[in-house]
Design a protein around this motif. Structure first.
Motif, PDB file in Angstrom:
ATOM      1  N   LEU A  78       0.824  -1.212   0.000  1.00  0.00           N
ATOM      2  CA  LEU A  78       0.000   0.000   0.000  1.00  0.00           C
ATOM      3  C   LEU A  78       0.860   1.264   0.000  1.00  0.00           C
ATOM      4  CD1 LEU A  78      -2.794  -1.033   2.533  1.00  0.00           C
ATOM      5  CD2 LEU A  78      -2.931  -0.978   0.043  1.00  0.00           C
ATOM      6  N   ARG A  79       1.987   1.215   0.723  1.00  0.00           N
ATOM      7  CA  ARG A  79       2.841   2.398   0.793  1.00  0.00           C
ATOM      8  C   ARG A  79       3.542   2.658  -0.532  1.00  0.00           C
ATOM      9  NH1 ARG A  79       6.914   0.830   4.197  1.00  0.00           N
ATOM     10  NH2 ARG A  79       5.541   1.126   6.000  1.00  0.00           N
ATOM     11  N   ASP A  80       4.109   1.601  -1.149  1.00  0.00           N
ATOM     12  CA  ASP A  80       4.863   1.790  -2.381  1.00  0.00           C
ATOM     13  C   ASP A  80       3.959   1.930  -3.602  1.00  0.00           C
ATOM     14  OD1 ASP A  80       7.062   1.472  -0.762  1.00  0.00           O
ATOM     15  OD2 ASP A  80       7.346  -0.655  -1.264  1.00  0.00           O
ATOM     16  N   GLY A  81       2.827   1.245  -3.598  1.00  0.00           N
ATOM     17  CA  GLY A  81       1.973   1.267  -4.775  1.00  0.00           C
ATOM     18  C   GLY A  81       0.942   2.376  -4.794  1.00  0.00           C
ATOM     19  N   PHE A  82       0.407   2.727  -3.607  1.00  0.00           N
ATOM     20  CA  PHE A  82      -0.685   3.694  -3.571  1.00  0.00           C
ATOM     21  C   PHE A  82      -0.395   4.882  -2.650  1.00  0.00           C
ATOM     22  CE2 PHE A  82      -2.386  -0.488  -4.516  1.00  0.00           C
ATOM     23  CZ  PHE A  82      -3.146  -0.252  -5.645  1.00  0.00           C
ATOM     24  N   GLY A  83       0.752   4.887  -2.006  1.00  0.00           N
ATOM     25  CA  GLY A  83       1.085   5.993  -1.121  1.00  0.00           C
ATOM     26  C   GLY A  83       0.271   6.038   0.154  1.00  0.00           C
ATOM     27  N   VAL A  84      -0.290   4.903   0.544  1.00  0.00           N
ATOM     28  CA  VAL A  84      -1.105   4.816   1.764  1.00  0.00           C
ATOM     29  C   VAL A  84      -0.253   4.244   2.887  1.00  0.00           C
ATOM     30  CG1 VAL A  84      -3.149   3.806   2.828  1.00  0.00           C
ATOM     31  CG2 VAL A  84      -3.205   4.513   0.425  1.00  0.00           C
ATOM     32  N   ASP A  85      -0.138   4.996   3.967  1.00  0.00           N
ATOM     33  CA  ASP A  85       0.661   4.558   5.111  1.00  0.00           C
ATOM     34  C   ASP A  85      -0.286   4.100   6.221  1.00  0.00           C
ATOM     35  OD1 ASP A  85       2.542   4.004   6.986  1.00  0.00           O
ATOM     36  OD2 ASP A  85       3.259   6.068   7.239  1.00  0.00           O
ATOM     37  N   LEU A  86      -0.277   2.806   6.518  1.00  0.00           N
ATOM     38  CA  LEU A  86      -1.162   2.269   7.559  1.00  0.00           C
ATOM     39  C   LEU A  86      -0.809   2.800   8.940  1.00  0.00           C
ATOM     40  CD1 LEU A  86      -1.509  -1.476   6.466  1.00  0.00           C
ATOM     41  CD2 LEU A  86      -3.096   0.406   6.052  1.00  0.00           C
ATOM     42  N   PHE A  87       0.415   3.262   9.121  1.00  0.00           N
ATOM     43  CA  PHE A  87       0.849   3.719  10.436  1.00  0.00           C
ATOM     44  C   PHE A  87       1.044   5.233  10.460  1.00  0.00           C
ATOM     45  CE2 PHE A  87       2.036  -0.721  10.206  1.00  0.00           C
ATOM     46  CZ  PHE A  87       1.658  -1.201  11.450  1.00  0.00           C
ATOM     47  N   ALA A  88       0.272   5.928   9.638  1.00  0.00           N
ATOM     48  CA  ALA A  88       0.381   7.377   9.620  1.00  0.00           C
ATOM     49  C   ALA A  88      -0.108   7.995  10.925  1.00  0.00           C
ATOM     50  CB  ALA A  88      -0.423   7.954   8.441  1.00  0.00           C
ATOM     51  N   THR A  89      -1.045   7.326  11.597  1.00  0.00           N
ATOM     52  CA  THR A  89      -1.592   7.860  12.851  1.00  0.00           C
ATOM     53  C   THR A  89      -0.905   7.291  14.082  1.00  0.00           C
ATOM     54  OG1 THR A  89      -3.311   6.143  12.839  1.00  0.00           O
ATOM     55  CG2 THR A  89      -3.843   8.244  11.784  1.00  0.00           C
ATOM     56  N   GLY A  90       0.080   6.434  13.927  1.00  0.00           N
ATOM     57  CA  GLY A  90       0.778   5.859  15.066  1.00  0.00           C
ATOM     58  C   GLY A  90       0.855   4.349  14.973  1.00  0.00           C
ATOM     59  N   ALA A  91       1.477   3.757  15.976  1.00  0.00           N
ATOM     60  CA  ALA A  91       1.675   2.304  16.014  1.00  0.00           C
ATOM     61  C   ALA A  91       0.424   1.628  16.573  1.00  0.00           C
ATOM     62  CB  ALA A  91       2.901   1.957  16.850  1.00  0.00           C
ATOM     63  N   TRP A  92      -0.678   1.715  15.821  1.00  0.00           N
ATOM     64  CA  TRP A  92      -1.967   1.205  16.295  1.00  0.00           C
ATOM     65  C   TRP A  92      -1.980  -0.313  16.452  1.00  0.00           C
ATOM     66  CZ3 TRP A  92      -4.166  -2.313  13.035  1.00  0.00           C
ATOM     67  CH2 TRP A  92      -3.694  -2.323  11.721  1.00  0.00           C
ATOM     68  N   LEU A  93      -1.138  -1.013  15.683  1.00  0.00           N
ATOM     69  CA  LEU A  93      -1.147  -2.473  15.752  1.00  0.00           C
ATOM     70  C   LEU A  93      -0.709  -2.982  17.114  1.00  0.00           C
ATOM     71  CD1 LEU A  93      -1.544  -5.154  14.224  1.00  0.00           C
ATOM     72  CD2 LEU A  93       0.841  -4.986  13.475  1.00  0.00           C
ATOM     73  N   PHE A  94       0.077  -2.207  17.834  1.00  0.00           N
ATOM     74  CA  PHE A  94       0.607  -2.636  19.123  1.00  0.00           C
ATOM     75  C   PHE A  94      -0.161  -2.029  20.290  1.00  0.00           C
ATOM     76  CE2 PHE A  94       3.887  -2.249  15.887  1.00  0.00           C
ATOM     77  CZ  PHE A  94       4.305  -3.570  15.782  1.00  0.00           C
ATOM     78  N   GLU A  95      -1.328  -1.485  20.005  1.00  0.00           N
ATOM     79  CA  GLU A  95      -2.192  -0.906  21.027  1.00  0.00           C
ATOM     80  C   GLU A  95      -3.547  -1.596  20.967  1.00  0.00           C
ATOM     81  OE1 GLU A  95      -2.156   3.206  20.036  1.00  0.00           O
ATOM     82  OE2 GLU A  95      -0.062   3.524  20.646  1.00  0.00           O
ATOM     83  N   LEU A  96      -4.545  -1.042  21.648  1.00  0.00           N
ATOM     84  CA  LEU A  96      -5.860  -1.677  21.706  1.00  0.00           C
ATOM     85  C   LEU A  96      -6.501  -1.874  20.329  1.00  0.00           C
ATOM     86  CD1 LEU A  96      -7.625  -0.238  24.884  1.00  0.00           C
ATOM     87  CD2 LEU A  96      -6.732  -2.533  24.489  1.00  0.00           C
ATOM     88  N   PRO A  97      -6.404  -0.919  19.390  1.00  0.00           N
ATOM     89  CA  PRO A  97      -6.967  -1.203  18.054  1.00  0.00           C
ATOM     90  C   PRO A  97      -6.342  -2.427  17.389  1.00  0.00           C
ATOM     91  CG  PRO A  97      -6.579   1.148  18.313  1.00  0.00           C
ATOM     92  CD  PRO A  97      -5.943   0.480  19.494  1.00  0.00           C
ATOM     93  N   GLY A  98      -5.028  -2.578  17.534  1.00  0.00           N
ATOM     94  CA  GLY A  98      -4.381  -3.749  16.958  1.00  0.00           C
ATOM     95  C   GLY A  98      -4.808  -5.033  17.642  1.00  0.00           C
ATOM     96  N   LEU A  99      -4.911  -4.996  18.974  1.00  0.00           N
ATOM     97  CA  LEU A  99      -5.375  -6.175  19.694  1.00  0.00           C
ATOM     98  C   LEU A  99      -6.809  -6.525  19.308  1.00  0.00           C
ATOM     99  CD1 LEU A  99      -3.943  -5.575  23.288  1.00  0.00           C
ATOM    100  CD2 LEU A  99      -3.120  -7.180  21.559  1.00  0.00           C
TER     101      LEU A  99
END
Length: 307
Positions: free
Chosen positions: A153-174
């Motif tokens: 997504l980052r290289d092909g479409f310029g979309v950064d999944l972690f633009a708002t922070g390290a959500w995967l390692f917090e409650l949203p990610g859990l």
């Protein structure tokens, strides 16, 4: 009127059956002997640790009785950990119940012995037990900082999944990771309830001129509601007690209660607060016990429609 003639022949099977029911007392001994390993396992790995947690929650560092451990749970980071654990468990239970129920309904509407049902049931049985380090690694390799989906997504479409922070390692990610194994567990639990809906009930409603809404409003919905609520409680307890996945995914911080308990088992604790971790464990036992008690009550209601 001719009186019926009775003989002793019919009484013979009844006499033999009564004697067989009584049986010698020695026949029950092998049956109890076969249960001994299971009772030993439950006593060693369930009852004994529960007793230790219960006793330690009311003891200080010197072994004297105290309520300070429980008092420490009603405020600060420990109360916040309980609140986050309940929030995480409730959200993932609802998400898993809704999507799992929809998937179960799609399976039921197909052929009873079709390929879709066999694949979904087999896959749910595997994925419901897929957790811990393998599940955490799968999500890190997929949507982690350098996961292939993240880089695509980052290289092909310029979309950064972690633009708002390290959500995967917090409650949203859990929440995302927990929902992954909650949905297949819901399929396993809720599918028998859908199979218990008899076609004659739908035919009776159609014969009386009722619509699909009438059937689900007055027949299907009330029958499935206890099973659905019971499944939500089961999913809640499953998420509330989960530890390995969160421990492998969250390396820093302790946002939920199981990770708080990990800190007391593996880290340094303050003097006189050694048993605070056992108080946290007691709180978890109470929450899970209440959820499972309500689940058992709902299952008794569901069992009436599955006979």
């Amino acid at each position: 009127m001719v009186a019926p003639v009775t003989t002793g022949a019919p009484d013979a099977p009844s006499g033999r059956r009564k004697g067989a029911d009584r049986g010698p007392s020695s026949t029950s001994f092998p049956a109890w002997l076969a249960v001994v390993p299971f009772l030993a396992y439950v006593g060693t790995f369930l009852l004994y640790p529960t007793v230790l947690v219960l006793a330690g929650a009311f003891q200080d560092g010197d072994g004297a009785f105290t309520l300070d451990n429980l008092a420490g749970l009603v405020g600060g980071v420990y109360l916040q950990a309980f609140a986050r654990s309940v929030e995480l468990s409730l959200i993932t239970a609802l998400l898993g119940a809704v999507f799992g129920a929809l998937l179960s309904w799609a399976v039921v509407t197909g052929k009873p012995d079709g390929l879709l049902r066999r694949v979904v049931v087999a896959g749910s049985g595997v994925l419901a037990q897929f957790g811990g380090v393998p599940l955490a690694f799968a999500f890190l390799a997929t949507v982690g900082f350098q996961g292939f989906v993240t880089r695509f997504l980052r290289d092909g479409f310029g979309v950064d999944l972690f633009a708002t922070g390290a959500w995967l390692f917090e409650l949203p990610g859990l929440t995302l990771v927990y929902t992954f194994f909650q949905i297949p567990l819901m399929v396993i639990v809720f599918l028998p309830a859908l199979d218990g809906l008899r076609p004659q009930w739908r035919e009776a409603v159609d014969g009386l001129g009722g619509s699909s809404w009438t059937y689900w409003r007055h027949v299907g919905g009330p029958i499935l509601l206890p099973a659905f609520l019971g499944a939500v409680l089961l999913l809640f307890a499953n998420a509330f007690s989960a530890y390995a996945t969160a421990a492998a995914l969250v390396s820093q911080g302790s946002p939920i209660v199981p990770l708080q308990i990990r800190g007391f088992l593996t880290g340094e604790v303050l003097l006189g607060q050694e048993n605070l971790g056992k108080a946290l464990g007691l709180g978890m036992v109470v929450v899970v016990g209440v959820a499972m008690g309500l689940y058992a009550l709902l299952q008794r209601r569901v069992a009436r429609w599955q006979r």
